[in-house]
Design a protein around this motif. Structure first.
Motif, PDB file in Angstrom:
ATOM      1  N   GLU A   1       0.848  -1.198   0.000  1.00 37.29           N
ATOM      2  CA  GLU A   1       0.000   0.000   0.000  1.00 37.29           C
ATOM      3  C   GLU A   1       0.882   1.246   0.000  1.00 37.29           C
ATOM      4  O   GLU A   1       2.069   1.198   0.342  1.00 37.29           O
ATOM      5  N   ASN A   2       0.286   2.368  -0.381  1.00 38.21           N
ATOM      6  CA  ASN A   2       0.957   3.654  -0.230  1.00 38.21           C
ATOM      7  C   ASN A   2       0.767   4.140   1.200  1.00 38.21           C
ATOM      8  O   ASN A   2      -0.308   3.983   1.784  1.00 38.21           O
ATOM      9  N   GLY A   3       1.803   4.749   1.748  1.00 36.36           N
ATOM     10  CA  GLY A   3       1.669   5.267   3.102  1.00 36.36           C
ATOM     11  C   GLY A   3       2.993   5.662   3.705  1.00 36.36           C
ATOM     12  O   GLY A   3       4.071   5.410   3.145  1.00 36.36           O
ATOM     13  N   THR A   4       2.913   6.278   4.884  1.00 36.41           N
ATOM     14  CA  THR A   4       4.088   6.743   5.613  1.00 36.41           C
ATOM     15  C   THR A   4       4.471   5.712   6.663  1.00 36.41           C
ATOM     16  O   THR A   4       3.608   5.155   7.355  1.00 36.41           O
ATOM     17  N   VAL A   5       5.771   5.444   6.789  1.00 34.18           N
ATOM     18  CA  VAL A   5       6.269   4.464   7.764  1.00 34.18           C
ATOM     19  C   VAL A   5       6.021   5.015   9.164  1.00 34.18           C
ATOM     20  O   VAL A   5       6.563   6.057   9.545  1.00 34.18           O
ATOM     21  N   GLN A   6       5.202   4.272   9.922  1.00 36.34           N
ATOM     22  CA  GLN A   6       4.851   4.700  11.276  1.00 36.34           C
ATOM     23  C   GLN A   6       5.778   4.085  12.317  1.00 36.34           C
ATOM     24  O   GLN A   6       6.119   4.729  13.311  1.00 36.34           O
ATOM     25  N   SER A   7       6.191   2.830  12.099  1.00 34.63           N
ATOM     26  CA  SER A   7       7.094   2.185  13.058  1.00 34.63           C
ATOM     27  C   SER A   7       7.926   1.125  12.342  1.00 34.63           C
ATOM     28  O   SER A   7       7.472   0.540  11.355  1.00 34.63           O
ATOM     29  N   ILE A   8       9.148   0.918  12.858  1.00 36.29           N
ATOM     30  CA  ILE A   8      10.054  -0.112  12.350  1.00 36.29           C
ATOM     31  C   ILE A   8      10.487  -0.962  13.533  1.00 36.29           C
ATOM     32  O   ILE A   8      10.997  -0.426  14.522  1.00 36.29           O
ATOM     33  N   SER A   9      10.281  -2.289  13.436  1.00 43.23           N
ATOM     34  CA  SER A   9      10.515  -3.165  14.589  1.00 43.23           C
ATOM     35  C   SER A   9      11.652  -4.154  14.352  1.00 43.23           C
ATOM     36  O   SER A   9      11.642  -5.255  14.903  1.00 43.23           O
TER      37      SER A   9
ATOM     38  N   LEU B   1      -1.949   4.095  10.067  1.00 41.87           N
ATOM     39  CA  LEU B   1      -3.212   3.343  10.094  1.00 41.87           C
ATOM     40  C   LEU B   1      -4.383   4.156  10.634  1.00 41.87           C
ATOM     41  O   LEU B   1      -5.461   3.602  10.838  1.00 41.87           O
ATOM     42  N   GLU B   2      -4.210   5.462  10.870  1.00 42.80           N
ATOM     43  CA  GLU B   2      -5.256   6.241  11.558  1.00 42.80           C
ATOM     44  C   GLU B   2      -6.580   6.218  10.800  1.00 42.80           C
ATOM     45  O   GLU B   2      -7.644   5.971  11.395  1.00 42.80           O
ATOM     46  N   VAL B   3      -6.537   6.443   9.518  1.00 40.02           N
ATOM     47  CA  VAL B   3      -7.778   6.504   8.740  1.00 40.02           C
ATOM     48  C   VAL B   3      -8.457   5.138   8.692  1.00 40.02           C
ATOM     49  O   VAL B   3      -9.675   5.018   8.924  1.00 40.02           O
ATOM     50  N   GLU B   4      -7.668   4.103   8.417  1.00 37.51           N
ATOM     51  CA  GLU B   4      -8.247   2.758   8.321  1.00 37.51           C
ATOM     52  C   GLU B   4      -8.820   2.302   9.657  1.00 37.51           C
ATOM     53  O   GLU B   4      -9.896   1.682   9.714  1.00 37.51           O
ATOM     54  N   GLN B   5      -8.091   2.590  10.767  1.00 38.49           N
ATOM     55  CA  GLN B   5      -8.585   2.185  12.078  1.00 38.49           C
ATOM     56  C   GLN B   5      -9.855   2.948  12.456  1.00 38.49           C
ATOM     57  O   GLN B   5     -10.786   2.381  13.050  1.00 38.49           O
ATOM     58  N   ALA B   6      -9.924   4.240  12.095  1.00 42.92           N
ATOM     59  CA  ALA B   6     -11.133   5.021  12.399  1.00 42.92           C
ATOM     60  C   ALA B   6     -12.320   4.490  11.615  1.00 42.92           C
ATOM     61  O   ALA B   6     -13.437   4.355  12.160  1.00 42.92           O
ATOM     62  N   ASN B   7     -12.093   4.179  10.340  1.00 49.46           N
ATOM     63  CA  ASN B   7     -13.186   3.613   9.542  1.00 49.46           C
ATOM     64  C   ASN B   7     -13.628   2.261  10.077  1.00 49.46           C
ATOM     65  O   ASN B   7     -14.828   1.933  10.078  1.00 49.46           O
ATOM     66  N   LEU B   8     -12.650   1.463  10.534  1.00 55.96           N
ATOM     67  CA  LEU B   8     -12.993   0.151  11.081  1.00 55.96           C
ATOM     68  C   LEU B   8     -13.814   0.301  12.358  1.00 55.96           C
ATOM     69  O   LEU B   8     -14.802  -0.428  12.560  1.00 55.96           O
ATOM     70  N   GLU B   9     -13.428   1.223  13.231  1.00 55.91           N
ATOM     71  CA  GLU B   9     -14.184   1.404  14.478  1.00 55.91           C
ATOM     72  C   GLU B   9     -15.603   1.885  14.177  1.00 55.91           C
ATOM     73  O   GLU B   9     -16.572   1.477  14.842  1.00 55.91           O
TER      74      GLU B   9
ATOM     75  N   LEU C   1     -11.690  -3.541   5.564  1.00 57.59           N
ATOM     76  CA  LEU C   1     -10.872  -2.628   6.372  1.00 57.59           C
ATOM     77  C   LEU C   1      -9.800  -3.390   7.148  1.00 57.59           C
ATOM     78  O   LEU C   1      -8.665  -2.926   7.280  1.00 57.59           O
ATOM     79  N   LYS C   2     -10.184  -4.559   7.681  1.00 55.03           N
ATOM     80  CA  LYS C   2      -9.188  -5.377   8.387  1.00 55.03           C
ATOM     81  C   LYS C   2      -8.070  -5.820   7.434  1.00 55.03           C
ATOM     82  O   LYS C   2      -6.885  -5.809   7.793  1.00 55.03           O
ATOM     83  N   ALA C   3      -8.447  -6.220   6.204  1.00 60.73           N
ATOM     84  CA  ALA C   3      -7.441  -6.627   5.228  1.00 60.73           C
ATOM     85  C   ALA C   3      -6.536  -5.467   4.850  1.00 60.73           C
ATOM     86  O   ALA C   3      -5.317  -5.631   4.663  1.00 60.73           O
ATOM     87  N   SER C   4      -7.107  -4.278   4.734  1.00 60.04           N
ATOM     88  CA  SER C   4      -6.302  -3.098   4.419  1.00 60.04           C
ATOM     89  C   SER C   4      -5.308  -2.805   5.539  1.00 60.04           C
ATOM     90  O   SER C   4      -4.146  -2.452   5.286  1.00 60.04           O
ATOM     91  N   ILE C   5      -5.759  -2.966   6.777  1.00 61.94           N
ATOM     92  CA  ILE C   5      -4.847  -2.765   7.909  1.00 61.94           C
ATOM     93  C   ILE C   5      -3.750  -3.820   7.903  1.00 61.94           C
ATOM     94  O   ILE C   5      -2.583  -3.528   8.169  1.00 61.94           O
ATOM     95  N   ASP C   6      -4.133  -5.075   7.587  1.00 63.91           N
ATOM     96  CA  ASP C   6      -3.130  -6.147   7.517  1.00 63.91           C
ATOM     97  C   ASP C   6      -2.097  -5.854   6.432  1.00 63.91           C
ATOM     98  O   ASP C   6      -0.901  -6.122   6.624  1.00 63.91           O
TER      99      ASP C   6
END
Length: 370
Positions: A76-84, A102-110, A157-162
């Motif tokens: 997906e396109n996006g900004t790196v939020q964390s590296i583990s 994941l802010e937008v996807e998590q808000a839509n999921l909730e 939405l869950k798949a998008s977050i995954d």
């Protein structure tokens, strides 16, 4: 005048006769000198032929590959939020490596999850009312469709977050990290290389004439230039088809890599171990004269009448195989014979030799590799 011509002819004949006579005399004296002078003696080193065990090997070349390897990339396109993870780290299967925003996807999921209880109750209510005949079938179907649509939206939405959470698909070692915190990634951008190096693989080709000598489960030995050790492996697969362009067959083998020394991309030499041949004659290749007309060696002949009168007798041999600096002799020699190893360049059949060094050839514990 005629007498003068006659005297000239006589003089010429006398001169020619004297020259011819002198040449005959010179050749006679030289032959006498050579007959009476001692024969030249050439210094040589020799080895005594002995019967030994020989393990034939089919040699090949290939490149080391990982048992499993993949370059992880962003879906997906996006900004790196964390590296583990860190470069070169050992990671476990399903371990989270990188998370995109994941802010937008998590808000839509909730929000979708919040609508689910009411939508599900409405669907159940409409089904009960339809059974009582209180609502039409269309109203019932609309409630069921709304519920199923919301359920699919939640799964999407869950798949998008995954997809925005990059995990290790298997245990392995990661390479150098190609992303940084806060970096914007596009779909398909590489993140890191992951390889399972607990077991390595190698693919190599053999001639189709050697196909009958190779089978699944057969042991191999692998050498790489980076380490002074031999790695043991086992053939795991053989290509069912022969490449008609080259007449070769591709073979695959697995190599345990418990210490992690082997790395993918290494150039390697492969030796396929064949059954041991007992009571074989091996000679250094330096002792053999290779010509267009065949191979030969010089064997010592001690049957001369005088003490110390040792002569070199040229003998034709048949070389059945070569391995490193050694040659396998199948015909022409017998155990106990002494063969000239060095100094044979100046020899001819029957030359007198003087032994400088003599030893019995012993096969090394580890045969040299081709």
């Amino acid at each position: 005048m005629k007498k003068w011509y006659a005297w000239m002819i006589v003089l010429v004949i006398a001169l020619l006769g004297s020259v011819i006579g002198f040449n005959f005399f010179k050749a006679h004296m030289i032959s006498q000198y050579l007959a009476n002078s001692p024969a030249p003696t050439f210094p040589v080193t020799v080895t005594k032929v002995s019967l030994q065990d020989y393990v034939p090997r089919i040699s090949a070349f290939g490149f080391i590959e990982p048992y499993r390897g993949v370059t992880l990339a962003s879906e997906e396109n996006g900004t790196v939020q964390s590296i583990s993870f860190e470069s070169g780290q050992q990671v476990a299967q399903n371990q989270v490596l990188v998370v995109l925003d994941l802010e937008v996807e998590q808000a839509n999921l909730e929000a979708a999850l919040g609508r689910m209880p009411a939508t599900e109750r409405q669907k159940d209510r409409m089904i009960k009312l339809f059974k009582r005949g209180s609502v039409s079938e269309g109203e019932k179907d609309s409630a069921v469709a709304e519920y199923l649509t919301l359920k699919a939206e939640i799964e999407s939405l869950k798949a998008s977050i995954d997809r925005r959470t990059i995990e290790a698909p298997f245990d392995g070692v990661v390479g150098l990290r190609n992303v940084y915190l806060g970096q914007y990634l596009q779909s398909g951008d590489d993140i890191v290389r992951l390889e399972d190096i607990s077991t390595m693989r190698i693919r190599f080709t053999i001639a189709q004439t050697d196909l009958s000598k190779v089978f699944v489960g057969q042991k191999i030995e692998v050498d790489v230039d980076s380490f002074h050790e031999t790695f043991d492996g086992q053939i795991t697969a053989i290509e069912p088809a022969v490449a008609y362009q080259s007449g070769t067959v591709q073979v695959q083998a697995d190599i345990p890599n418990d210490n992690g020394n082997l790395r993918s991309g290494m150039f390697a030499r492969v030796a396929i171990i064949q059954p041991t041949m007992t009571d074989q004659i091996l000679l250094p290749q330096s002792a053999i004269n290779f010509t267009l007309y065949g191979e030969s060696v010089y064997v010592l002949d001690r049957s001369g009448g005088n003490e110390g009168d040792i002569r070199a007798r040229q003998t034709t041999v048949k070389v059945a195989g070569r391995h490193g600096d050694l040659a396998l002799i199948s015909e022409g020699l017998a155990a106990g014979e002494e063969v000239v190893v060095t100094g044979q360049v100046r020899l001819s059949n029957g030359s007198l030799v003087r032994i400088v060094e003599s030893n019995a050839l012993e096969l090394p514990a580890q045969l040299p590799r081709l």
